[in-house]
Design a protein around this motif. Structure first.
Motif, PDB file in Angstrom:
ATOM      1  N   MET A 185       0.937  -1.147  -0.066  1.00 39.72           N
ATOM      2  CA  MET A 185       0.015  -0.032   0.101  1.00 39.72           C
ATOM      3  C   MET A 185       1.002   1.136   0.043  1.00 39.72           C
ATOM      4  SD  MET A 185      -3.238   0.598  -0.169  1.00 39.72           S
ATOM      5  CE  MET A 185      -4.281   2.053  -0.315  1.00 39.72           C
TER       6      MET A 185
ATOM      7  N   VAL B 286      -8.385   6.955  -3.148  1.00 41.28           N
ATOM      8  CA  VAL B 286      -7.292   5.980  -2.604  1.00 41.28           C
ATOM      9  C   VAL B 286      -7.367   6.138  -0.954  1.00 41.28           C
ATOM     10  CG1 VAL B 286      -4.982   5.489  -2.665  1.00 41.28           C
ATOM     11  CG2 VAL B 286      -6.251   5.778  -4.463  1.00 41.28           C
ATOM     12  N   SER B 287      -7.383   7.233  -0.741  1.00 39.16           N
ATOM     13  CA  SER B 287      -7.178   7.414   0.956  1.00 39.16           C
ATOM     14  C   SER B 287      -8.446   6.867   1.589  1.00 39.16           C
ATOM     15  CB  SER B 287      -7.115   9.068   1.133  1.00 39.16           C
ATOM     16  OG  SER B 287      -5.988   9.589   0.716  1.00 39.16           O
TER      17      SER B 287
ATOM     18  N   LEU C  77      -9.976   4.455   0.825  1.00 41.84           N
ATOM     19  CA  LEU C  77      -9.824   2.965   0.773  1.00 41.84           C
ATOM     20  C   LEU C  77      -8.910   2.495   1.893  1.00 41.84           C
ATOM     21  CD1 LEU C  77      -9.124   2.220  -3.003  1.00 41.84           C
ATOM     22  CD2 LEU C  77     -11.036   1.440  -1.971  1.00 41.84           C
ATOM     23  N   THR C  78      -8.165   3.182   2.456  1.00 46.24           N
ATOM     24  CA  THR C  78      -7.725   2.938   3.667  1.00 46.24           C
ATOM     25  C   THR C  78      -8.507   2.615   4.867  1.00 46.24           C
ATOM     26  OG1 THR C  78      -6.923   5.203   4.310  1.00 46.24           O
ATOM     27  CG2 THR C  78      -5.416   3.929   2.730  1.00 46.24           C
TER      28      THR C  78
ATOM     29  N   VAL D 242     -11.033   0.979   4.627  1.00 45.77           N
ATOM     30  CA  VAL D 242     -11.747  -0.416   4.338  1.00 45.77           C
ATOM     31  C   VAL D 242     -10.752  -1.383   5.151  1.00 45.77           C
ATOM     32  CG1 VAL D 242     -12.749  -2.003   3.000  1.00 45.77           C
ATOM     33  CG2 VAL D 242     -12.695   0.503   2.472  1.00 45.77           C
ATOM     34  N   SER D 243     -11.026  -1.471   6.416  1.00 49.24           N
ATOM     35  CA  SER D 243     -10.297  -2.314   7.361  1.00 49.24           C
ATOM     36  C   SER D 243     -11.038  -3.507   8.119  1.00 49.24           C
ATOM     37  CB  SER D 243      -9.319  -1.506   8.203  1.00 49.24           C
ATOM     38  OG  SER D 243      -8.471  -2.299   8.946  1.00 49.24           O
TER      39      SER D 243
ATOM     40  N   TYR E 282      -7.901  -5.957   3.588  1.00 51.93           N
ATOM     41  CA  TYR E 282      -6.870  -5.375   2.863  1.00 51.93           C
ATOM     42  C   TYR E 282      -6.856  -5.753   1.379  1.00 51.93           C
ATOM     43  CZ  TYR E 282      -5.374  -4.908   7.800  1.00 51.93           C
ATOM     44  OH  TYR E 282      -5.204  -4.584   9.202  1.00 51.93           O
TER      45      TYR E 282
ATOM     46  N   ASN F  16      -8.920  -3.050  -0.773  1.00 51.68           N
ATOM     47  CA  ASN F  16      -8.138  -1.566  -0.906  1.00 51.68           C
ATOM     48  C   ASN F  16      -6.924  -1.684  -1.612  1.00 51.68           C
ATOM     49  OD1 ASN F  16      -6.386  -2.179   1.111  1.00 51.68           O
ATOM     50  ND2 ASN F  16      -7.556  -1.738   2.926  1.00 51.68           N
TER      51      ASN F  16
ATOM     52  N   SER G 262      -7.911  -2.433  -5.436  1.00 50.28           N
ATOM     53  CA  SER G 262      -8.681  -1.171  -5.851  1.00 50.28           C
ATOM     54  C   SER G 262      -7.685  -0.058  -6.204  1.00 50.28           C
ATOM     55  CB  SER G 262      -9.647  -0.544  -5.040  1.00 50.28           C
ATOM     56  OG  SER G 262     -10.656  -1.712  -4.687  1.00 50.28           O
ATOM     57  N   ALA G 263      -6.695   0.131  -5.172  1.00 52.65           N
ATOM     58  CA  ALA G 263      -5.569   1.040  -5.236  1.00 52.65           C
ATOM     59  C   ALA G 263      -4.536   0.788  -6.677  1.00 52.65           C
ATOM     60  CB  ALA G 263      -4.924   1.099  -4.075  1.00 52.65           C
TER      61      ALA G 263
END
Length: 257
Positions: free
Chosen positions: A162, A199-200, A202-203, A205-206, A209, A212, A215-216
């Motif tokens: 990431m 993208v930020s 998506l982090t 979404v925990s 892993y 995200n 997707s990133a």
């Protein structure tokens, strides 16, 4: 095993950025300066974001519960906006500096904005990666076992990949952003802002892993292609580069625009 995880994740996260620095920046003192200034601008954006976050926490009296979830989303939004504001401020500074260099010494070729966009983007990315990953790296040295309580045992590896995608995206965002400013294509700036925000987000979404990360990287690929063509690349130059037949590929002989 902890040392292997530490060094492995370090090289995954920062290896490509280090290679880019060594082969395209380290040999030119002016590029090194612009890289450091770009990293400093990102630090300034972090400082301002921290101040906003501190004030927001103080206003909510550090309450727990759902309000903290929305406060975290607010923090991500503000942080992205501030980073892009400082990217724009750095563009304006570089533009003025370039014009000043041309007026002082018209005979000397000033660095092109394409090159400066790449260098500044890499500076943003490296500093962002360092701050987001350094604490995780220190924890990888132990003591403790990742995943012992049912969490993902690949936490450090996922974090490294990431961090890598964030560094590369900052570089691509910088190239596309500067090109949009140069050509006054303001929708380009909006695309950079929205993809950065996505993208930020998506982090958050925990602990999913895989979602995200995939997707990133799906966002990174088209941004990388866009940045490649914006920087002056073409299918022919890419083919020559891969065959090691193009000595003037992209950044080495950029002319000022």
């Amino acid at each position: 095993m902890t040392a292997a995880v530490f060094f492995g994740c370090t090289f995954i996260a920062f290896g490509p950025a280090l290679a880019l620095y060594i082969f395209t920046i380290a040999t030119e003192p002016l590029r090194v300066i612009f890289l450091i200034v770009g990293a400093f601008f990102w630090l300034l954006s972090l400082l301002l974001s921290s101040l906003v976050w501190f004030m927001a926490r103080s206003i909510t009296d550090n309450k727990d519960g759902p309000i903290q979830k929305y406060l975290l989303m607010f923090g991500v939004l503000i942080s992205v906006l501030i980073q892009e504001m400082f990217r724009f401020a750095y563009y304006k500074l570089l533009k003025k500096a370039n014009e000043g260099l041309k007026s002082i010494n018209p005979d000397e070729t000033a660095p092109s904005m394409r090159l400066l966009a790449y260098v500044s983007g890499l500076g943003f990315g490296i500093m962002s990666g360092v701050f987001s990953f350094v604490n995780t790296l220190s924890d990888s040295l132990g003591p403790g076992t990742v995943g012992i309580h049912g969490d993902s045992p690949q936490f450090f590896l996922n974090s490294a990949f990431m961090t890598l995608v964030i560094i590369l995206l900052h570089m691509f965002w910088g190239i596309v952003f500067f090109d949009g400013c140069e050509k006054k294509k303001w929708y380009t700036l909006l695309v950079v802002l929205l993809t950065h925000l996505l993208v930020s987000a998506l982090t958050l979404v925990s602990p999913y892993y895989g979602i995200n990360l995939v997707s990133a990287y799906m966002i990174m690929v088209p941004m990388g292609v866009w940045a490649f063509f914006v920087a002056g690349g073409s299918c022919r130059s890419l083919r020559l580069c891969l065959l090691c037949q193009d000595k003037d590929f992209l950044l080495f002989n950029q002319r000022s625009r």
